[in-house]
Structure formats: structure tokens, C-alpha cells
Design an enzyme around this catalytic site. Structure first.
Site, mmCIF file in Angstrom:
data_model
loop_
_atom_site.group_PDB
_atom_site.id
_atom_site.type_symbol
_atom_site.label_atom_id
_atom_site.label_comp_id
_atom_site.label_asym_id
_atom_site.label_seq_id
_atom_site.Cartn_x
_atom_site.Cartn_y
_atom_site.Cartn_z
ATOM 1 N N GLN A 1 -4.689 -1.576 9.616
ATOM 2 C CA GLN A 1 -4.598 -2.885 8.965
ATOM 3 C C GLN A 1 -5.247 -3.955 9.853
ATOM 4 O OE1 GLN A 1 -3.336 -3.515 5.784
ATOM 5 N NE2 GLN A 1 -4.132 -5.576 6.125
ATOM 6 N N ASP B 1 -10.913 3.222 4.186
ATOM 7 C CA ASP B 1 -11.319 1.826 4.011
ATOM 8 C C ASP B 1 -12.840 1.694 3.950
ATOM 9 O OD1 ASP B 1 -9.354 -0.052 3.550
ATOM 10 O OD2 ASP B 1 -8.843 -0.325 5.672
ATOM 11 N N LYS C 1 0.839 -1.204 0.000
ATOM 12 C CA LYS C 1 0.000 0.000 0.000
ATOM 13 C C LYS C 1 0.876 1.258 0.000
ATOM 14 C CE LYS C 1 -3.856 -2.411 2.133
ATOM 15 N NZ LYS C 1 -4.575 -2.772 3.388
#
Ligand code: NDP
Length: 298
Positions: free
Chosen positions: A101, A124, A57
Site C-alpha cells: 500500500q 498492482d 481490499k
């Protein structure tokens, strides 16, 4: 005989990443260097797979001109320490997107931490308020979850008509199946969601013009279940043992590709379908977050 057209997620994601880079370059020069989208990635623990995802990422951010920030905490960190990091990034005007994460270590309350992220930085799209707005008519979430967003983007960029069509989503998770169903419904498909308690899933899949498979069961959807000419988006990523491969396994989707490719009109491969789109949508969300912050005058 006829084979389905492949939906090349890798190529489409590369195009999107190029578009993102171009737009960032343009906005940066228009603002005399003031426009600098930033993504903060919080990693807790030492899981090898999570470390790889985080590295990928950050690399993707670099490639398109997004500044990445990162905080790595040990497995032994407390929930309060993670919440402090989230609060710090919530308050930092250089940060437009915050990503924690997953999975978090078992001693942490995932919902509490995800809900602490500012909805305006929730790239997200996992904050309940963003998912809730996605479910409502006439409301717009600040962000849409990356994997379902990427799945719909693949359909749109491949010229698949959604409005007025019937769609089946296999799976109802919070991060894939359910938001995918909501996105398709918003685009005026008639959507059926099939899950582990559905009796006779093929009965629904047979009628579908669009099938989105996200059940986490290797090669679950068979070609014989499909309506000829339908579009198939295979979200699944499953490792199955394969002695002929050096690493001892291969990746397959939630669709039985070899039979499905003979019946479908368009289909995504695994790997190289939805997978590359997830990161592209994360970058796109971060850019959108930076643009929204600029419009708010931040
Ligand atoms: P989850 O395990 O959270 O959810 C699976 C869903 O599928 C559940 O709703 C479950 O039903 C349903 N399901 C399970 N078994 C069956 C069955 N036999 N028949 C019908 N439905 C079934 O998975 P995720 O949503 O997180 O992920 C789905 C897949 O997508 C996985 O293969 C995952 O690896 C992949 N994935 C890929 C990403 C990418 O970037 N390409 C990102 C995220 C995930 P119930 O609700 O009844 O339990």
C-alpha cells in the site's frame, strides 16, 4: 436538452466481481478445492486512509473467494524489514498477488520496494518491467495497473469503439495517465497526452472521441472543450469544501460534470465511475495471477 449516457462504474464493477467469484468457484470445484487465489497486502504505518483502503481490499477479496494475507508494520519499520516481508510472499505458493500500500513512509525507497516484488505477483502492475512491457509492441505484461485497466474496461463494456478513434489522456503519471495512454494506443486509438506544460489543452481535447481525465485538478476539463458525443472517463477524485455536506466536503472529478454531461455522449460520474473499477481490477489481476501460477504448475 440531450444528456450524456452515464457509465455506471459501480454496476459494471459489481458485474465483474460476480464474474470473478463465479470463475473462482468453478475452478475450485474443478480442482477438488485446490484452486485458491491469494492476495497479500503489506501496510506500513498508521495512515487512516491507507488503513481504510486495505480494509476495503481485504473485504472485496473475501466477497469473491480470494484468500487475503496481510502484514502490518509500524512507521518505524526499516526498509529491510519491508523487503523481508516482500521476499517471504514472493516465495509463498499460496500468494498469487502482492500489494504494498502506497504511500510508504518517507524514509523508504519506494522504487526499491516495488521492484523487489516478483513480476509474476505484481498485481498492482507498478513494477518497471511490467510497465515497460506494456509500452512495447508484441510483449505482454504479467499485470496491468488497475486504474487505467479499469478505465479501458469501462469503455469496452459500454460499447465505446476505441480502434481508429482519437483519444486524449490528461495527465502522465506512472500509475494512471501514462499506462492509460499505452492501453488506448495498444487498442489502436491515436493518443495525445496532455500535461501541466501543455499550452492550450482544449485544442487537443476538442478533437478527441475519447477523453480520459487524470490530472488531479478539480473540474479541470470543461464541457465547452468537448467534442459533442465523445466518451469521457473521469479518473479524478478531489475533495472540495462544501458547507452543505455533513462532512464539510464533497468529491468531484477532474471533469466539470454539469457542463460535460450536456455535450458528451457517455460519461462516468464521480464517485461511482472509475473508483469501484480499481478494486475490481485488483481482484481480476489476482485471479489471473493464480491461473498463471497453475499453468506453470506451481
Ligand atoms: P499525479 O498528481 O501523479 O499526476 C497528475 C498528472 O496531471 C501529471 O502528469 C501532471 O502533469 C498533470 N497535470 C497536473 N495539472 C495539470 C493541468 N493543469 N493541466 C494538465 N495536466 C495537469 O496524479 P495521479 O495520476 O496519481 O492521479 C490523477 C487523478 O486520479 C487524481 O485526481 C487522483 O485522485 C485520481 N486517482 C483515482 C484513482 C481511482 O481509483 N479512481 C486511483 C488513482 C488516482 P506533469 O506531469 O507535467 O506534472
Amino acid at each position: 436538452g440531450d444528456r450524456a449516457q452515464l457509465i455506471d462504474g459501480k454496476a459494471i464493477a459489481a458485474t465483474i466481481r460476480g464474474e470473478i467469484k463465479d470463475e473462482i468457484d468453478r475452478l475450485r470445484s474443478e480442482t477438488g478445492g485446490e484452486f485458491n487465489p491469494g492476495l497479500a497486502v503489506v501496510l506500513v504505518g498508521e495512515r487512516k486512509d491507507s488503513q481504510t483502503y486495505v480494509r476495503n481490499k481485504k473485504k472485496a477479496c473475501d466477497d469473491c473467494g480470494i484468500v487475503s494475507f496481510g502484514t502490518d508494520l509500524p512507521d518505524t519499520a526499516t526498509e529491510e524489514e519491508v523487503l523481508e516481508v516482500v521476499k517471504k510472499y514472493n516465495a509463498d505458493p499460496k500468494v498469487h498477488g502482492i500489494l504494498v500500500q502506497l504511500p510508504l513512509p518517507a524514509h523508504m525507497d519506494e522504487e526499491k520496494i516495488l521492484t523487489a516484488i516478483s513480476i509474476q505477483k505484481d498485481v498492482d502492475g507498478f513494477h518497471p518491467e511490467n510497465i515497460g512491457k506494456l509500452a512495447m509492441r508484441g510483449r505482454k505484461p504479467d499485470f496491468v495497473c488497475c486504474t487505467p485497466k479499469g478505465s479501458v474496461e469501462l469503455l469496452e463494456r459500454s460499447g465505446v469503439e476505441i480502434s481508429g478513434k482519437s483519444a486524449v489522456v490528461v495527465g502522465r503519471s506512472n500509475i494512471v495517465g501514462t499506462p492509460a495512454a499505452m492501453l488506448l494506443q495498444e487498442r489502436n486509438a491515436t493518443v495525445t497526452v496532455v500535461h501541466s506544460r501543455t499550452k492550450d489543452p482544449e485544442r487537443y481535447i476538442r478533437e478527441a472521441d475519447i477523453v480520459v481525465a487524470a490530472c488531479g485538478v478539480a473540474e479541470f476539463v470543461k464541457g465547452e472543450w468537448l467534442k459533442p458525443g465523445c466518451a469521457v472517463i473521469d479518473v479524478g477524485i478531489n475533495a472540495v469544501d462544501d458547507a452543505t455536506k455533513k462532512r464539510g466536503y464533497r468529491l468531484v472529478g477532474d471533469v466539470h460534470f454539469d457542463s460535460a454531461v450536456k455535450v458528451a455522449g457517455q460519461i462516468t460520474p464521480v464517485p461511482g465511475g472509475v473508483g469501484p473499477m480499481t478494486i475490481a481490477m485488483l481482484l481480476q489481476n489476482t485471479l489471473e495471477g493464480a491461473k498463471a501460477a497453475r499453468e506453470r504448475g506451481e
